[in-house]
Write an enzyme that holds these catalytic residues in place. Sequence first.
Site, mmCIF file in Angstrom:
data_model
loop_
_atom_site.group_PDB
_atom_site.id
_atom_site.type_symbol
_atom_site.label_atom_id
_atom_site.label_comp_id
_atom_site.label_asym_id
_atom_site.label_seq_id
_atom_site.Cartn_x
_atom_site.Cartn_y
_atom_site.Cartn_z
ATOM 1 N N GLY A 1 0.979 -1.404 0.417
ATOM 2 C CA GLY A 1 -0.067 0.417 -0.025
ATOM 3 C C GLY A 1 1.031 1.388 0.027
ATOM 4 O O GLY A 1 1.221 1.648 0.558
ATOM 5 N N ARG B 1 0.573 -4.742 -5.382
ATOM 6 C CA ARG B 1 0.215 -6.154 -4.708
ATOM 7 C C ARG B 1 0.934 -7.192 -5.825
ATOM 8 O O ARG B 1 -0.613 -7.704 -6.786
ATOM 9 C CB ARG B 1 -0.787 -6.659 -4.899
ATOM 10 C CG ARG B 1 -1.180 -5.110 -3.195
ATOM 11 C CD ARG B 1 -2.126 -5.396 -1.777
ATOM 12 N NE ARG B 1 -2.685 -4.382 -1.250
ATOM 13 C CZ ARG B 1 -2.163 -3.230 -0.181
ATOM 14 N NH1 ARG B 1 -0.902 -4.563 0.424
ATOM 15 N NH2 ARG B 1 -2.920 -2.351 0.046
ATOM 16 N N ASP C 1 4.503 -4.499 6.183
ATOM 17 C CA ASP C 1 5.604 -6.611 6.498
ATOM 18 C C ASP C 1 5.548 -7.326 5.356
ATOM 19 O O ASP C 1 5.747 -8.373 5.235
ATOM 20 C CB ASP C 1 4.408 -7.281 7.968
ATOM 21 C CG ASP C 1 2.357 -7.371 7.589
ATOM 22 O OD1 ASP C 1 2.728 -6.444 6.105
ATOM 23 O OD2 ASP C 1 2.303 -7.256 7.469
ATOM 24 N N THR D 1 3.689 2.259 5.732
ATOM 25 C CA THR D 1 2.632 1.744 5.458
ATOM 26 C C THR D 1 1.851 3.028 6.869
ATOM 27 O O THR D 1 2.522 3.273 7.720
ATOM 28 C CB THR D 1 2.287 0.245 5.852
ATOM 29 O OG1 THR D 1 1.341 -0.420 6.655
ATOM 30 C CG2 THR D 1 3.267 0.315 6.990
ATOM 31 N N ASP E 1 -0.249 1.884 8.394
ATOM 32 C CA ASP E 1 -1.315 1.017 9.409
ATOM 33 C C ASP E 1 -0.249 1.048 10.960
ATOM 34 O O ASP E 1 -1.234 0.160 11.835
ATOM 35 C CB ASP E 1 -1.327 -0.044 9.138
ATOM 36 C CG ASP E 1 -2.119 -0.502 7.474
ATOM 37 O OD1 ASP E 1 -2.960 0.110 7.952
ATOM 38 O OD2 ASP E 1 -2.093 -1.954 7.375
ATOM 39 N N ASP F 1 1.843 -1.077 11.538
ATOM 40 C CA ASP F 1 1.398 -2.648 12.404
ATOM 41 C C ASP F 1 2.725 -3.785 12.250
ATOM 42 O O ASP F 1 2.853 -4.325 12.799
ATOM 43 C CB ASP F 1 0.090 -3.414 11.083
ATOM 44 C CG ASP F 1 0.652 -3.231 10.398
ATOM 45 O OD1 ASP F 1 2.178 -2.477 9.212
ATOM 46 O OD2 ASP F 1 0.396 -4.175 9.496
ATOM 47 N N ARG G 1 -5.792 -2.474 8.644
ATOM 48 C CA ARG G 1 -5.934 -4.194 8.237
ATOM 49 C C ARG G 1 -6.250 -4.272 9.819
ATOM 50 O O ARG G 1 -6.949 -4.538 10.662
ATOM 51 C CB ARG G 1 -4.913 -4.434 7.716
ATOM 52 C CG ARG G 1 -4.838 -5.046 6.656
ATOM 53 C CD ARG G 1 -3.546 -5.707 6.178
ATOM 54 N NE ARG G 1 -3.706 -5.675 4.626
ATOM 55 C CZ ARG G 1 -2.348 -5.083 4.201
ATOM 56 N NH1 ARG G 1 -1.588 -5.944 4.476
ATOM 57 N NH2 ARG G 1 -2.878 -4.543 2.471
#
Length: 319
Positions: A11, A72, A103, A125, A127, A129, A171
């Site tokens: 992303g 992706r 990731d 990202t 996110d 995460d 996510r």
Amino acid sequence: MRRIGVLTSGGDAPGMNAAIRAVVRYAIYRNIDVIGINKGYKGLIENDMCDMNLSSVADIIHRGGTILGTDRCEEFKTDEGFAKALDNIKYRDIKGLIVIGGDGSFLGARKLSQAGIPTIGIPGTIDNDLAYTEYTLGFNTAMNTILDAVGKIRDNSSSHERTNIIEVMGRHCGDLALYSGLAGGAEVVVIPEAPIDIDTICETIMRGNTRGKKHSIIMLSEGSGNAYGLKDEITKRIKVNIRCTVLGYIQRGGTPSAYDRLLGSKMGAKGVELLVDGISNVVLGTKDGKLFHQDIEEALKIEKQFDYETYELTKILSI
Ligand code: ADP
Ligand code: F6P
């Protein structure tokens, strides 16, 4: 280290361009050629690359998205796709690679490292995460974008005496919802790390109503469900006027914040420096506000810790 490559993958995230700019300019400063790989790992497979020079990265530090494009790319996960990528890396005489992504992209970077390509990962990202680092590139800007929207939605909430559910990305990681929930004064934060039952959400809204609160904000992480589903569940139980906003891709774009421009610039330059120093197969991160690097394998093993304190504080401050 004569020639290195740089790519963005997964992303897109604000600040990726600042990182690309830093990689290119810092490498040229160190007399290293840079090849820009288009559309992430797809560009490696399709040999879609271009030489970068000082002006290739002019006027991009303030731009969201990524000038290299991203993808992706499922083919990269296959043996055939990976072999094609390795062939093109050798054909282009790329001696080191900087991968800017999340990731999933880091799993690809680890595979390249294991195949003998010196690789550096920059966490890009929205996110946030990746457990090994405090912040990922793009998270800060995305939070500011969310907060801008929360402010506007709050006006509507207050004028119409409504409850507004705001669904944000992330996510399986609730960081975007949690931190923008605290900073945006949300009454309820719904995140995957702290499942909450619908009755508790309803009680919180009703408790607020009883003490004269006429409107409320529920910050919902996409990993915990969708805004319209949550609205249905709440309105089955209590009489309340609810509107939903799914913020979507505005969270991924826009001019990067000062923080993300600085982070991207520092990480991009550091990535090149590490390759020059013969250090590779590591990912960059921040700890106590300072840059550090860590073995990619080790970094990927770390599990994200839930920030219980911030979650509790959000609840306390919205009583
Ligand atoms: P992000 O990097 O933002 O988490 P993705 O999870 O979509 O985004 O991953 C980006 C790309 O990284 C994938 O499209 C794929 O090309 C590559 N990738 C993901 N997982 C693997 C894997 N297990 N092995 C090799 N490459 C992978
Ligand atoms: O990883 C960034 C992210 O925006 C997630 O928050 C979201 O779930 C996902 O990407 C959306 O992916 P896509 O851009 O493929 O729709």
